[in-house]
Enzyme design. Structure first.
Site, mmCIF file in Angstrom:
data_model
loop_
_atom_site.group_PDB
_atom_site.id
_atom_site.type_symbol
_atom_site.label_atom_id
_atom_site.label_comp_id
_atom_site.label_asym_id
_atom_site.label_seq_id
_atom_site.Cartn_x
_atom_site.Cartn_y
_atom_site.Cartn_z
ATOM 1 N N ASN A 10 0.864 -1.180 0.000
ATOM 2 C CA ASN A 10 0.000 0.000 0.000
ATOM 3 C C ASN A 10 0.904 1.235 0.000
ATOM 4 O O ASN A 10 1.425 1.620 1.041
ATOM 5 C CB ASN A 10 -0.913 -0.012 1.228
ATOM 6 C CG ASN A 10 -1.772 1.236 1.305
ATOM 7 O OD1 ASN A 10 -1.810 2.033 0.354
ATOM 8 N ND2 ASN A 10 -2.451 1.435 2.416
ATOM 9 N N TRP A 11 1.050 1.816 -1.180
ATOM 10 C CA TRP A 11 1.969 2.957 -1.312
ATOM 11 C C TRP A 11 1.356 4.255 -0.778
ATOM 12 O O TRP A 11 2.037 5.290 -0.735
ATOM 13 C CB TRP A 11 2.389 3.130 -2.768
ATOM 14 C CG TRP A 11 3.301 2.033 -3.244
ATOM 15 C CD1 TRP A 11 4.076 1.227 -2.455
ATOM 16 C CD2 TRP A 11 3.543 1.625 -4.591
ATOM 17 N NE1 TRP A 11 4.789 0.349 -3.243
ATOM 18 C CE2 TRP A 11 4.483 0.573 -4.548
ATOM 19 C CE3 TRP A 11 3.060 2.050 -5.841
ATOM 20 C CZ2 TRP A 11 4.940 -0.060 -5.710
ATOM 21 C CZ3 TRP A 11 3.516 1.419 -6.991
ATOM 22 C CH2 TRP A 11 4.452 0.381 -6.925
ATOM 23 N N LYS A 12 0.080 4.226 -0.438
ATOM 24 C CA LYS A 12 -0.589 5.440 0.044
ATOM 25 C C LYS A 12 -0.335 6.587 -0.960
ATOM 26 O O LYS A 12 -0.297 6.336 -2.154
ATOM 27 C CB LYS A 12 -0.134 5.752 1.470
ATOM 28 C CG LYS A 12 -0.287 4.515 2.375
ATOM 29 C CD LYS A 12 -0.072 4.763 3.840
ATOM 30 C CE LYS A 12 -0.284 3.447 4.608
ATOM 31 N NZ LYS A 12 -0.150 3.603 6.058
ATOM 32 N N HIS A 95 -9.632 1.641 4.762
ATOM 33 C CA HIS A 95 -8.352 1.848 5.451
ATOM 34 C C HIS A 95 -8.549 2.862 6.584
ATOM 35 O O HIS A 95 -9.320 3.812 6.441
ATOM 36 C CB HIS A 95 -7.294 2.345 4.467
ATOM 37 C CG HIS A 95 -5.913 2.300 5.054
ATOM 38 N ND1 HIS A 95 -5.455 3.270 5.913
ATOM 39 C CD2 HIS A 95 -4.926 1.386 4.942
ATOM 40 C CE1 HIS A 95 -4.216 2.951 6.290
ATOM 41 N NE2 HIS A 95 -3.869 1.818 5.717
ATOM 42 N N GLU A 97 -6.878 5.273 7.516
ATOM 43 C CA GLU A 97 -6.646 6.676 7.141
ATOM 44 C C GLU A 97 -7.876 7.259 6.434
ATOM 45 O O GLU A 97 -8.167 8.449 6.581
ATOM 46 C CB GLU A 97 -5.380 6.769 6.266
ATOM 47 C CG GLU A 97 -4.124 6.552 7.105
ATOM 48 C CD GLU A 97 -2.964 5.895 6.381
ATOM 49 O OE1 GLU A 97 -2.958 5.862 5.144
ATOM 50 O OE2 GLU A 97 -2.056 5.396 7.087
ATOM 51 N N GLU A 167 -5.604 -4.312 10.715
ATOM 52 C CA GLU A 167 -4.580 -3.288 10.892
ATOM 53 C C GLU A 167 -4.878 -2.483 12.156
ATOM 54 O O GLU A 167 -5.663 -1.518 12.113
ATOM 55 C CB GLU A 167 -4.562 -2.334 9.696
ATOM 56 C CG GLU A 167 -4.222 -2.999 8.383
ATOM 57 C CD GLU A 167 -3.609 -2.002 7.400
ATOM 58 O OE1 GLU A 167 -2.505 -2.272 6.932
ATOM 59 O OE2 GLU A 167 -4.230 -0.961 7.132
ATOM 60 N N GLY A 173 2.421 2.859 10.802
ATOM 61 C CA GLY A 173 3.394 3.936 10.632
ATOM 62 C C GLY A 173 4.100 4.336 11.913
ATOM 63 O O GLY A 173 4.737 5.385 11.964
ATOM 64 N N SER A 213 3.285 -1.619 10.524
ATOM 65 C CA SER A 213 4.722 -1.686 10.784
ATOM 66 C C SER A 213 5.331 -3.055 10.481
ATOM 67 O O SER A 213 6.195 -3.543 11.214
ATOM 68 C CB SER A 213 5.026 -1.272 12.234
ATOM 69 O OG SER A 213 4.664 0.096 12.433
ATOM 70 N N GLY A 234 2.840 -0.797 4.443
ATOM 71 C CA GLY A 234 2.910 0.613 4.080
ATOM 72 C C GLY A 234 4.348 1.035 3.865
ATOM 73 O O GLY A 234 4.937 0.826 2.807
ATOM 74 N N GLY A 235 4.951 1.631 4.894
ATOM 75 C CA GLY A 235 6.293 2.204 4.782
ATOM 76 C C GLY A 235 7.328 1.300 4.135
ATOM 77 O O GLY A 235 8.064 1.731 3.236
HETATM 78 P P1 13P Z 1 2.904 0.837 7.791
HETATM 79 O O1 13P Z 1 3.440 -0.480 7.235
HETATM 80 O O2 13P Z 1 3.655 2.021 7.303
HETATM 81 O O3 13P Z 1 2.753 0.754 9.270
HETATM 82 O O4 13P Z 1 1.430 1.011 7.188
HETATM 83 C C1 13P Z 1 0.547 -0.040 7.279
HETATM 84 C C2 13P Z 1 -0.644 0.276 6.477
HETATM 85 O O5 13P Z 1 -1.401 1.194 6.772
HETATM 86 C C3 13P Z 1 -0.894 -0.554 5.290
HETATM 87 O O6 13P Z 1 -2.154 -0.328 4.772
#
Ligand code: 13P
Length: 255
Positions: A10-12, A95, A97, A167, A173, A213, A234-235
């Site tokens: 997930n590159w956001k 998600h 966010e 999640e 994050g 994470s 994510g990251g």
């Molecule tokens: P991180 O891996 O950066 O914690 O993000 C997780 C995420 O929100 C994947 O959708």
């Protein structure tokens, strides 16, 4: 039948079109996909170009959100029809966010889930508790409410093929992943809930990821849990080397 691990990036709101395409090409050429399904989730503008870059490979493409109508006067929105057209197979829905910053609710998640399924796309339904909810001992209740609402009115025949991503919001994050046994407990609870909502057969088939994470260092211990069927990253998905290492950990977790 064993569930195939699904590892999604997930590159956001990151990566330009050339960056996304270059990443996709490197993954297609450099990764062993044995026993693992790999999904890239770029921002809307890069969906078509990334789908083209991975075409003919086992890599799949997901959008990060969707609207529930097929077309019409909804400025700024993107429909399931358009996502299919762009080459998507999956769509991330709900998600945290989106829930936190953009007013996503259990009800809009449900509308989106039903809309994408109508068009043959597969939802990756995100659920998870916030820190205060965890501290109040409400984790299972929150997740139960979110999953039950997301799948309201979804028929069993299609539910089995969907994906749920657990999640915990406090793990996203922050560098603080859930302990593997804690994530396992929630994923197991979700699977049992799916069993109650549908049937044991559907519960056995549905894939439940963990996200929050995930790194190359902790991936194997998380993915080695019996009810964790993949990761939503994510990251650590923004760098080819890190994401490839997580994919490798997923294939090793199968051994
Ligand atoms: P991180 O891996 O950066 O914690 O993000 C997780 C995420 O929100 C994947 O959708």
């Amino acid at each position: 039948m064993a569930r195939v691990q699904i590892i999604a990036a997930n590159w956001k709101m990151n990566k330009t079109i050339p960056e996304a395409v270059a990443f996709a090409r490197e993954i297609v050429q450099g990764v062993d996909f044995t026993g693992v399904e790999v999904v890239l989730c770029p921002a809307f503008p890069a969906l078509g170009p990334v789908a083209e870059a991975v075409s003919g490979s086992p890599v799949r493409v997901a959008a990060q959100d969707v609207f529930w109508e097929d077309q019409g006067a909804y400025t700024g929105e993107v429909s399931p029809v358009m996502l299919r057209d762009a080459g998507c197979r999956y769509v991330i829905i709900g998600h945290s966010e989106r829930r936190q910053y953009f007013g996503e609710t259990d009800e809009t998640v449900n509308r989106k889930v039903k809309a994408v399924l109508r068009h043959g796309l597969i939802p990756i339904v995100c659920v998870g508790e916030r820190l205060a909810e965890r501290e109040a001992g409400e984790t299972f209740a929150v997740v139960e409410r979110q999953v039950t609402a997301a799948f309201a009115g979804v028929e069993e025949a299609v539910a089995a093929g969907t994906v749920i991503a657990y999640e915990p919001v406090w793990a996203i994050g922050t560098g603080k992943n859930a302990a593997p046994e804690d994530a396992q407990a929630v994923n197991r609870f979700i699977r049992e809930l799916v069993g109650r909502l549908y049937s044991p057969a559907t519960a056995a088939q549905i894939r439940i990821q963990y996200g929050g994470s995930v790194t190359p260092e902790n991936a194997a211990s998380l993915l080695g849990q019996p009810d964790i069927d993949g990761a939503l990253v994510g990251g650590a998905s923004l760098k080819v080397s890190l994401f490839a290492a997580i994919i490798n950990a997923a294939s090793k977790a199968l051994l």
